[in-house]
Enzyme design. Structure first.
Site, PDB file in Angstrom:
ATOM      1  N   ARG A 196     -16.382  -2.470  -6.279  1.00  0.00           N
ATOM      2  CA  ARG A 196     -17.149  -3.410  -5.613  1.00  0.00           C
ATOM      3  C   ARG A 196     -16.674  -3.096  -4.036  1.00  0.00           C
ATOM      4  NH1 ARG A 196     -17.281  -5.565 -10.111  1.00  0.00           N
ATOM      5  NH2 ARG A 196     -15.056  -4.484 -10.165  1.00  0.00           N
ATOM      6  N   THR A 197     -15.298  -3.145  -3.758  1.00  0.00           N
ATOM      7  CA  THR A 197     -14.876  -2.785  -2.339  1.00  0.00           C
ATOM      8  C   THR A 197     -15.530  -1.746  -1.622  1.00  0.00           C
ATOM      9  OG1 THR A 197     -12.962  -3.963  -3.061  1.00  0.00           O
ATOM     10  CG2 THR A 197     -12.734  -2.852  -0.943  1.00  0.00           C
ATOM     11  N   LYS A 235      -3.152  18.157  -1.860  1.00  0.00           N
ATOM     12  CA  LYS A 235      -2.358  19.452  -1.168  1.00  0.00           C
ATOM     13  C   LYS A 235      -1.059  18.699  -0.341  1.00  0.00           C
ATOM     14  CE  LYS A 235      -6.555  21.738  -0.175  1.00  0.00           C
ATOM     15  NZ  LYS A 235      -7.480  22.016   1.153  1.00  0.00           N
ATOM     16  N   ARG A 247      -8.183   2.289   0.730  1.00  0.00           N
ATOM     17  CA  ARG A 247      -7.179   1.858  -0.101  1.00  0.00           C
ATOM     18  C   ARG A 247      -6.204   3.158  -0.741  1.00  0.00           C
ATOM     19  NH1 ARG A 247      -9.996  -1.124  -5.319  1.00  0.00           N
ATOM     20  NH2 ARG A 247     -10.135  -2.977  -3.894  1.00  0.00           N
ATOM     21  N   HIS A 289      -5.045  -7.617   0.163  1.00  0.00           N
ATOM     22  CA  HIS A 289      -6.276  -7.320   0.204  1.00  0.00           C
ATOM     23  C   HIS A 289      -7.312  -8.264   0.957  1.00  0.00           C
ATOM     24  CE1 HIS A 289     -10.198  -5.343  -0.918  1.00  0.00           C
ATOM     25  NE2 HIS A 289     -10.031  -5.722  -2.600  1.00  0.00           N
TER      26      HIS A 289
END
Lengths: 306, 138
Positions: free
Chosen positions: A52-53, A81, A102, A130
């Site tokens: 969703r986000t 890496k 995120r 959030h």
């Protein structure tokens, strides 16, 4: 102008009101906003999975006329890496106008913002914050209830690792006469920085319980959350706690007719599918409103709208 | 027990008994070439027992680190055998690179080059929280 959104407390109440007003206008006249971010690029950096986000941010940017670059899997970036967050951000800032990030580590978006020459938005950092989900929650509550003041809000499930819960408590504790009922098993209670911080003021009213059914008649808003498997170090603890609460149609018999049921999604078992048809279920509307308020946020942070 | 007076240097006095080694480590006094005396559990009228650290060299004391560990201390600057300055310490509002965050989920555990920043969130309990993840340290 808003330069970074790491925590919902980065926004004043007046800024939240302006975002909600802008979101209402976008809902009323989508065409008016379809080109406002022409030639602007959003970078979506998702070091953790998201449906969703990420998709709502990408849809929001595309619907505003902008472009989107980014990755949805850290394995496809130089993070594998060993590249630091700071170096990743300084690189991506060369290719974009605004970043949504995120990350599983708590505080990563703040560390990124310290090095970012362009606006950056926290799309979830571990079990911490959030803020854009909170904007979606606030927009939904405003549309459903018409107000923030005087509401009794039950937050149920994983209140320890539930970052959406933490941000929502921070946001709602600003308003008058809001009562919080924190419903969770002992092991998943809200962390002390929430209880002492957002709920530690003289005007805050909250109580903790492990019984959802006993408090159901009091609630104006019920905010269900998933027990988050990815935050547990021990699988056995997750299995023991994952089905602590399952909201069913029978449990809703004692609830107010005006109750609004919210959930940031994804759900696992905590809301039975039979509840989806109940008129009090708002979680898919909440998902839609999430895209709209993110459109408002992108436009505001890029300085196109107030 | 006699410890010589110092002519030029720093005396950290009124350390709560038992805290001197922590202060020694936090101020990284092991790096100094000069004489450093740690006096533990000496009698004090005000405190009952206290620790004292004497540093036989002018030294830029990290007052934030001291204030975090033990805000009861006093820091005296000695010149030519005389006390020329005395400071009481209070818990600092913000400390940088004094302690590290214990939360394994915090970005400071993996990100190189990041300052370790803590804010004082509860002065009565001398509680600090990580600026990144909000984890508490006391």
């Amino acid at each position: 102008m808003i330069n970074r959104l790491n925590d919902i407390n980065d926004l004043t109440s007046a800024q939240i009101e302006r975002l909600i007003a802008l979101a209402e206008d976008i809902l009323a006249d989508r065409a008016k906003y379809q080109d406002i971010l022409n030639h602007r690029t959003l970078a979506t950096l998702f070091f953790e999975p998201s449906t969703r986000t990420r998709l709502s941010f990408e849809a929001a940017m595309l619907e505003l006329g902008g472009n989107v670059i980014g990755f949805a899997d850290p394995n496809s970036s130089s993070a594998t890496k060993g590249e630091s967050v700071a170096d990743t951000i300084r690189t991506v800032a060369c290719y974009s106008d605004i970043i949504v990030m995120r990350h599983p580590k708590e505080g990563a978006p703040l560390a990124a913002a310290l090095r970012s020459p362009i606006p950056i938005i926290n799309a979830g950092d571990g079990g911490h914050h959030h803020p854009t989900q909170t904007l979606a929650d606030l927009f939904t509550i405003r549309r459903e209830k018409g107000r923030f003041d005087g509401l009794c809000i039950g937050l149920c499930g994983d209140l320890k690792f539930g970052r959406t819960v933490h941000s929502l408590i921070h946001a709602m504790s600003r308003y008058d006469n809001v009562r919080f009922i924190l419903i969770s098993p002992e092991e998943l209670r809200a962390p002390d920085y929430i209880l002492e911080g957002a709920l530690g003021g003289p005007n805050a009213a909250y109580r903790e319980t492990d019984s959802l059914e006993s408090v159901m008649p009091e609630l104006d808003v019920l905010y269900m959350t998933r027990v988050q498997r990815e935050r547990f170090f021990n699988e056995a603890d997750y299995v023991r706690l994952k089905d602590s609460y399952i909201l069913t149609r029978r449990m809703l018999e004692r609830a107010k007719d005006s109750l609004s049921i919210l959930h940031p999604l994804p759900r696992v078992n905590e809301i039975a599918v039979e509840v989806d048809d109940d008129p009090r279920a708002c979680y898919f509307k909440q998902t839609y409103y999430g895209k709209i308020i993110r459109k408002a946020l992108l436009a505001a942070m890029l300085g196109v709208c107030e | 027990m006699n410890i010589d007076s110092i002519r030029n240097g720093i005396v950290i006095d009124h350390i709560q008994a038992g805290n001197s080694m922590r202060i020694y480590q936090l101020l990284r006094l092991d790096r100094l070439e000069c004489s450093v005396a740690i006096i533990k559990n000496c009698k004090s009228r005000k405190m009952g027992r206290k620790d004292i650290i004497k540093i036989d060299e002018d030294f830029d004391v990290n007052l934030d680190a001291l204030g975090f560990v033990d805000p009861t201390v006093t820091v005296s600057v000695i010149r030519d055998g005389q006390t020329v300055g005395k400071r009481k310490i209070s818990p600092p509002e913000r400390i940088v690179n004094v302690i590290r965050c214990n939360n394994p989920r915090c970005i400071t555990t993996t990100e190189p080059g990041l300052d370790h920043v803590f804010h004082l969130t509860d002065a009565s309990r001398r509680q600090y929280r990580c600026a990144y993840c909000d984890a508490a340290r006391q």
